[in-house]
Scaffold this motif. Sequence first.
Motif, PDB file in Angstrom:
ATOM      1  N   GLU A   1     -27.676  61.446  34.314  1.00  0.00           N
ATOM      2  CA  GLU A   1     -27.505  62.673  33.532  1.00  0.00           C
ATOM      3  C   GLU A   1     -28.804  63.458  33.631  1.00  0.00           C
ATOM      4  O   GLU A   1     -29.852  63.005  33.155  1.00  0.00           O
ATOM      5  CB  GLU A   1     -27.188  62.359  32.066  1.00  0.00           C
ATOM      6  CG  GLU A   1     -25.851  61.673  31.851  1.00  0.00           C
ATOM      7  CD  GLU A   1     -24.647  62.450  32.362  1.00  0.00           C
ATOM      8  OE1 GLU A   1     -24.724  63.686  32.465  1.00  0.00           O
ATOM      9  OE2 GLU A   1     -23.632  61.813  32.699  1.00  0.00           O
TER      10      GLU A   1
ATOM     11  N   HIS B   1     -14.830  63.059  23.725  1.00  0.00           N
ATOM     12  CA  HIS B   1     -14.117  62.208  24.691  1.00  0.00           C
ATOM     13  C   HIS B   1     -12.662  62.643  24.903  1.00  0.00           C
ATOM     14  O   HIS B   1     -11.986  62.102  25.774  1.00  0.00           O
ATOM     15  CB  HIS B   1     -14.160  60.739  24.248  1.00  0.00           C
ATOM     16  CG  HIS B   1     -15.415  60.037  24.656  1.00  0.00           C
ATOM     17  ND1 HIS B   1     -15.466  59.139  25.710  1.00  0.00           N
ATOM     18  CD2 HIS B   1     -16.686  60.114  24.178  1.00  0.00           C
ATOM     19  CE1 HIS B   1     -16.708  58.685  25.838  1.00  0.00           C
ATOM     20  NE2 HIS B   1     -17.469  59.252  24.928  1.00  0.00           N
TER      21      HIS B   1
ATOM     22  N   PHE C   1     -14.508  58.272  30.048  1.00  0.00           N
ATOM     23  CA  PHE C   1     -14.916  59.101  31.182  1.00  0.00           C
ATOM     24  C   PHE C   1     -15.213  58.268  32.434  1.00  0.00           C
ATOM     25  O   PHE C   1     -14.825  58.621  33.534  1.00  0.00           O
ATOM     26  CB  PHE C   1     -16.173  59.920  30.830  1.00  0.00           C
ATOM     27  CG  PHE C   1     -15.886  61.118  29.968  1.00  0.00           C
ATOM     28  CD1 PHE C   1     -15.270  62.241  30.503  1.00  0.00           C
ATOM     29  CD2 PHE C   1     -16.221  61.125  28.621  1.00  0.00           C
ATOM     30  CE1 PHE C   1     -14.996  63.354  29.717  1.00  0.00           C
ATOM     31  CE2 PHE C   1     -15.944  62.227  27.823  1.00  0.00           C
ATOM     32  CZ  PHE C   1     -15.334  63.348  28.363  1.00  0.00           C
ATOM     33  N   THR C   2     -15.937  57.189  32.258  1.00  0.00           N
ATOM     34  CA  THR C   2     -16.424  56.428  33.419  1.00  0.00           C
ATOM     35  C   THR C   2     -15.299  55.737  34.177  1.00  0.00           C
ATOM     36  O   THR C   2     -14.504  55.012  33.590  1.00  0.00           O
ATOM     37  CB  THR C   2     -17.465  55.390  32.985  1.00  0.00           C
ATOM     38  OG1 THR C   2     -18.524  56.075  32.314  1.00  0.00           O
ATOM     39  CG2 THR C   2     -18.029  54.630  34.172  1.00  0.00           C
TER      40      THR C   2
ATOM     41  N   SER D   1     -20.152  65.278  38.861  1.00  0.00           N
ATOM     42  CA  SER D   1     -18.885  65.076  38.163  1.00  0.00           C
ATOM     43  C   SER D   1     -18.514  66.344  37.390  1.00  0.00           C
ATOM     44  O   SER D   1     -19.106  66.640  36.347  1.00  0.00           O
ATOM     45  CB  SER D   1     -18.972  63.897  37.192  1.00  0.00           C
ATOM     46  OG  SER D   1     -17.855  63.907  36.318  1.00  0.00           O
TER      47      SER D   1
ATOM     48  N   GLU E   1     -15.816  66.892  35.763  1.00  0.00           N
ATOM     49  CA  GLU E   1     -15.204  66.497  34.490  1.00  0.00           C
ATOM     50  C   GLU E   1     -16.268  66.240  33.423  1.00  0.00           C
ATOM     51  O   GLU E   1     -16.173  66.735  32.297  1.00  0.00           O
ATOM     52  CB  GLU E   1     -14.371  65.234  34.724  1.00  0.00           C
ATOM     53  CG  GLU E   1     -13.580  64.792  33.527  1.00  0.00           C
ATOM     54  CD  GLU E   1     -12.784  63.531  33.813  1.00  0.00           C
ATOM     55  OE1 GLU E   1     -11.622  63.467  33.418  1.00  0.00           O
ATOM     56  OE2 GLU E   1     -13.336  62.591  34.440  1.00  0.00           O
ATOM     57  N   ASN E   2     -17.294  65.466  33.799  1.00  0.00           N
ATOM     58  CA  ASN E   2     -18.369  65.187  32.833  1.00  0.00           C
ATOM     59  C   ASN E   2     -19.129  66.466  32.476  1.00  0.00           C
ATOM     60  O   ASN E   2     -19.491  66.680  31.322  1.00  0.00           O
ATOM     61  CB  ASN E   2     -19.362  64.170  33.401  1.00  0.00           C
ATOM     62  CG  ASN E   2     -18.750  62.792  33.576  1.00  0.00           C
ATOM     63  OD1 ASN E   2     -17.554  62.617  33.363  1.00  0.00           O
ATOM     64  ND2 ASN E   2     -19.564  61.820  33.961  1.00  0.00           N
ATOM     65  N   ASP E   3     -19.368  67.305  33.502  1.00  0.00           N
ATOM     66  CA  ASP E   3     -20.102  68.558  33.270  1.00  0.00           C
ATOM     67  C   ASP E   3     -19.396  69.424  32.230  1.00  0.00           C
ATOM     68  O   ASP E   3     -20.041  70.042  31.378  1.00  0.00           O
ATOM     69  CB  ASP E   3     -20.290  69.328  34.579  1.00  0.00           C
ATOM     70  CG  ASP E   3     -21.313  68.658  35.500  1.00  0.00           C
ATOM     71  OD1 ASP E   3     -22.030  67.758  35.018  1.00  0.00           O
ATOM     72  OD2 ASP E   3     -21.383  69.033  36.679  1.00  0.00           O
TER      73      ASP E   3
ATOM     74  N   ALA F   1     -17.492  68.363  29.805  1.00  0.00           N
ATOM     75  CA  ALA F   1     -17.671  67.739  28.484  1.00  0.00           C
ATOM     76  C   ALA F   1     -19.070  68.015  27.939  1.00  0.00           C
ATOM     77  O   ALA F   1     -19.249  68.247  26.744  1.00  0.00           O
ATOM     78  CB  ALA F   1     -17.425  66.240  28.574  1.00  0.00           C
ATOM     79  N   PHE F   2     -20.054  67.996  28.822  1.00  0.00           N
ATOM     80  CA  PHE F   2     -21.433  68.258  28.392  1.00  0.00           C
ATOM     81  C   PHE F   2     -21.697  69.761  28.225  1.00  0.00           C
ATOM     82  O   PHE F   2     -22.690  70.155  27.620  1.00  0.00           O
ATOM     83  CB  PHE F   2     -22.446  67.679  29.392  1.00  0.00           C
ATOM     84  CG  PHE F   2     -22.679  66.201  29.247  1.00  0.00           C
ATOM     85  CD1 PHE F   2     -23.308  65.682  28.116  1.00  0.00           C
ATOM     86  CD2 PHE F   2     -22.286  65.309  30.235  1.00  0.00           C
ATOM     87  CE1 PHE F   2     -23.536  64.318  27.982  1.00  0.00           C
ATOM     88  CE2 PHE F   2     -22.510  63.945  30.106  1.00  0.00           C
ATOM     89  CZ  PHE F   2     -23.134  63.447  28.980  1.00  0.00           C
TER      90      PHE F   2
ATOM     91  N   SER G   1     -24.241  66.110  35.435  1.00  0.00           N
ATOM     92  CA  SER G   1     -23.779  64.736  35.567  1.00  0.00           C
ATOM     93  C   SER G   1     -23.509  64.345  37.017  1.00  0.00           C
ATOM     94  O   SER G   1     -22.770  65.020  37.727  1.00  0.00           O
ATOM     95  CB  SER G   1     -22.501  64.581  34.743  1.00  0.00           C
ATOM     96  OG  SER G   1     -22.169  63.235  34.622  1.00  0.00           O
TER      97      SER G   1
ATOM     98  N   VAL H   1     -22.417  60.995  39.473  1.00  0.00           N
ATOM     99  CA  VAL H   1     -21.780  59.680  39.349  1.00  0.00           C
ATOM    100  C   VAL H   1     -21.610  59.010  40.715  1.00  0.00           C
ATOM    101  O   VAL H   1     -21.974  59.572  41.750  1.00  0.00           O
ATOM    102  CB  VAL H   1     -20.407  59.804  38.641  1.00  0.00           C
ATOM    103  CG1 VAL H   1     -20.576  60.348  37.216  1.00  0.00           C
ATOM    104  CG2 VAL H   1     -19.453  60.689  39.442  1.00  0.00           C
TER     105      VAL H   1
END
Lengths: 197, 197
Positions: free
Chosen positions: A75, A182, A192-193, B118, B120-122, B124-125, B130, B132
């Motif tokens: 991150e 989430h 997520f992971t 990622s 998807e993670n981006d 969410a943040f 992010s 991965v």
Amino acid sequence: MLGARKRTLKYVGALAAIASITISIVHISESAAQGGKGGQLQPGTSTASNKAAPVFGIKIFPGYRDWALVSVAHEAGELNDIRAILGNDVAIKAYREGTLPFPDGAVIARIAWKYVPSEENDKAFGRPQSFVAGSAPDWYLQFMVKDSKKYATTGGWGFAQFNKDGNPSADAAKLETCFPCHEPAKARDFVFTRYAP
Amino acid sequence: MLGARKRTLKYVGALAAIASITISIVHISESAAQGGKGGQLQPGTSTASNKAAPVFGIKIFPGYRDWALVSVAHEAGELNDIRAILGNDVAIKAYREGTLPFPDGAVIARIAWKYVPSEENDKAFGRPQSFVAGSAPDWYLQFMVKDSKKYATTGGWGFAQFNKDGNPSADAAKLETCFPCHEPAKARDFVFTRYAP
């Protein structure tokens, strides 16, 4: 005087050894009770305090540092950490078999370390390219715990965060932001992971 | 015709199941013999071929994907991967207790995945941050195996590399560069990766 100090140190040393053995025995019993792998005291993570995190009442899972790897991530930005996601036997089995939702008893642990360049590795590679795990940030350790009844209002998941000393490091207000964040991963049971084969 | 094909498929399926069980048993026995954890066939890593890598004659260690985590790293530049370093029980014990040199029987595994953002993670943040684990590069899996007699001329370590299909992916010439490159880490028994507590 030096003799007295030596004797005192010897006495303190013996006490410390006894305390250490006692703590280890407690950990082994706890780990065995929960069916985890290993039971040694984890370096950098004293679970001696064994304080529960707020809201979901989750304590550090003994032996989590021995759990198998789910995946890794970096991150960037404000967090600027490098992290490993581990799973207990129930979680790993579900990941590998593609079982969704995760069954009750599944626990996912996320360990984060500061993202730091490695001068030593860079020298070996002949160029600046290597980033490794540094010291522990305040958000060192997180758990997601599946219990569809106990945590029914948050998708069946409880959330917790601890620092490297084993103390809860997220207050109630912060932990209550976990589940809403989430929600975009609802199709994968709010996780997520993905498993890295 | 369809009936015959179905019967054939059933027969092939039964054979495959038997072969799979046989392989699993072999892995469990090998794993138990080596004191490793678990013994299942790893997703993404067929060890069915079980080919030894050149020079040091090392084969994939069954159950390595269940080994405990040593640390994580990101190699930028040409490699551009994110990696996890795992250790078998002997290696992890030595790491945690600070035992140097590593005792015979210690095995360190390094798994690398392509370093990918990622989306998807981006989301969410709320910002791009992010990264991965993506697909497996050709240098997917490496082992360092400690045997002070067998590998006496290379600091007591043997080296091997495999791709995601379980086939050796470094030739003799390449594997012979491993030890010279590890020499700067001589003070830590030629191992670069430090344990991340």
